[in-house]
Design an enzyme around this catalytic site. Structure first.
Site, PDB file in Angstrom:
ATOM      1  CG  ASP A 162      -1.816   1.058   0.981  1.00 55.53           C
ATOM      2  OD1 ASP A 162      -2.850   1.091   0.578  1.00 55.53           O
ATOM      3  OD2 ASP A 162      -1.839   2.085   2.014  1.00 55.53           O
ATOM      4  CG  ASN A 179      -4.756  11.677  -5.666  1.00 58.14           C
ATOM      5  OD1 ASN A 179      -4.261  11.655  -6.726  1.00 58.14           O
ATOM      6  ND2 ASN A 179      -5.346  10.570  -5.069  1.00 58.14           N
ATOM      7  CG  HIS A 205      -7.754  13.381  -8.224  1.00 56.82           C
ATOM      8  ND1 HIS A 205      -7.836  12.148  -7.456  1.00 56.82           N
ATOM      9  CD2 HIS A 205      -8.534  14.400  -7.761  1.00 56.82           C
ATOM     10  CE1 HIS A 205      -8.441  12.701  -6.386  1.00 56.82           C
ATOM     11  NE2 HIS A 205      -8.817  14.052  -6.435  1.00 56.82           N
ATOM     12  CG  ASP A 251      -5.507   8.552 -12.287  1.00 56.07           C
ATOM     13  OD1 ASP A 251      -5.751   8.131 -11.247  1.00 56.07           O
ATOM     14  OD2 ASP A 251      -6.264   8.867 -13.113  1.00 56.07           O
ATOM     15  CD  GLU A 265      -4.296   4.573  -1.596  1.00 54.92           C
ATOM     16  OE1 GLU A 265      -4.623   5.234  -0.434  1.00 54.92           O
ATOM     17  OE2 GLU A 265      -5.243   5.008  -2.395  1.00 54.92           O
TER      18      GLU A 265
END
Length: 312
Positions: free
Chosen positions: A172, A180, A185, A189, A215
């Site tokens: 994680d 973000n 965003h 990505d 994530e």
């Protein structure tokens, strides 16, 4: 690799570049209708292919109802395709009629054990469309690694094959929300994509990685003991930590926490139960890694109230 919305119609797919004349493979195909991989398409582009659940088969149907070598399918020089039963346990059916051999025609439905397949003749664009849609379901469009559905399927397959020497890693990204919030965003990505590539870099060709959540990543290591898995997880952690991500005028560095586990005798006998115990144990080890400062690896081999048995 083809990337687009899973809600595209066939007409839209054709307009987007699947029309004949665009170097599309329109060889005869078999489409899985019912089975562990619905939507998967197998091309019949060789003279003879074998179907069965053994990994030596060119068309692998990983289902207990399928014999190790269940049937063979042949394509002659004229393009005619014939399927033949190989003394299978549950027989071969074409359009619900049990056969020893049969010449296939467009639209025929084959039943091999509990698996149903549809046959498409040479030149059928429909099969190509199904193949592309299958790819959409198989891969995550942001990270370009396996989707959650696909990586979970592979976990179940490892268990069903009776392969109990393998390891599971849950990873994680640390403080990903800040990426973000700070960069937006779209950059988020891109960071996800680059992070997946960095984590994947130390893995072998046999290892599998998929996006399990926002994530969060799930890694499967076949034929790997727990101690070796911890070393591999540490290599993945280090690869990500050392990776500098550049996006426009931004520079992003990100780390991840890792939880590692492997099957235990008390995990049960059912595939779903074993998978659930593995995921829960890897997730608890990951939670411990987060709790103990992040950007580290923790290993759990204890059922119940887990504690890290080893760190790397």
């Amino acid at each position: 690799m083809f990337r687009s919305s899973p809600f595209l119609s066939m007409d839209t797919l054709i307009e987007g570049g699947l029309a004949p004349g665009n170097n599309i493979d329109l060889s005869p195909r078999l489409l899985v209708i019912v089975g562990q991989e619905p939507g998967r398409v197998f091309g019949i582009n060789k003279c003879e292919l074998k179907l069965g659940r053994d990994e030596s088969n060119q068309i692998l149907l990983n289902d207990a109802s399928v014999s190790r070598e269940h049937a063979s399918i042949r394509r002659d020089e004229s393009g005619c395709v014939t399927i033949e039963d190989l003394n299978s346990r549950n027989g071969l059916y074409v359009n619900e009629i049990k056969v020893v051999s049969a010449r296939l025609k467009h639209g025929d439905i084959l039943r091999i054990g509990n698996v149903l397949l549809k046959y498409f003749e040479f030149g059928s664009l429909e099969a190509e469309v199904f193949q592309r849609v299958f790819e959409l379901a198989l891969y995550d469009s942001v990270t370009e690694i396996f989707s959650r559905t696909a990586i979970t399927h592979h976990l179940h397959s490892l268990i069903q094959k009776g392969q109990m020497t393998f390891a599971v890693i849950m990873a994680d990204l640390d403080h990903f929300k800040k990426v973000n919030d700070t960069h937006g965003h779209l950059t988020g990505d891109y960071v996800l994509n680059q992070a997946a590539a960095a984590i994947k870099k130390p893995l072998s060709k046999e290892d599998l990685i998929g996006r399990f959540g926002g994530e969060e990543f799930l890694i499967l290591l076949p034929n790997t003991e727990i101690n070796q898995a911890a070393i591999i997880a540490e290599s993945c952690r280090k690869s990500l930590e050392e990776n500098i991500i550049h996006r426009h005028n931004s520079t992003v560095r990100i780390t991840a926490s890792f939880g590692v586990t492997s099957p235990l005798p008390g995990d049960g006998k059912k595939t779903e139960d074993i998978a659930q115990h593995l995921l829960e144990r890897a997730d608890r080890a990951l939670y411990i890694a987060k709790h103990e400062g992040r950007n580290c690896v923790r290993v759990s081999q204890i059922s119940g109230q887990d504690q890290p048995s080893e760190s790397a």
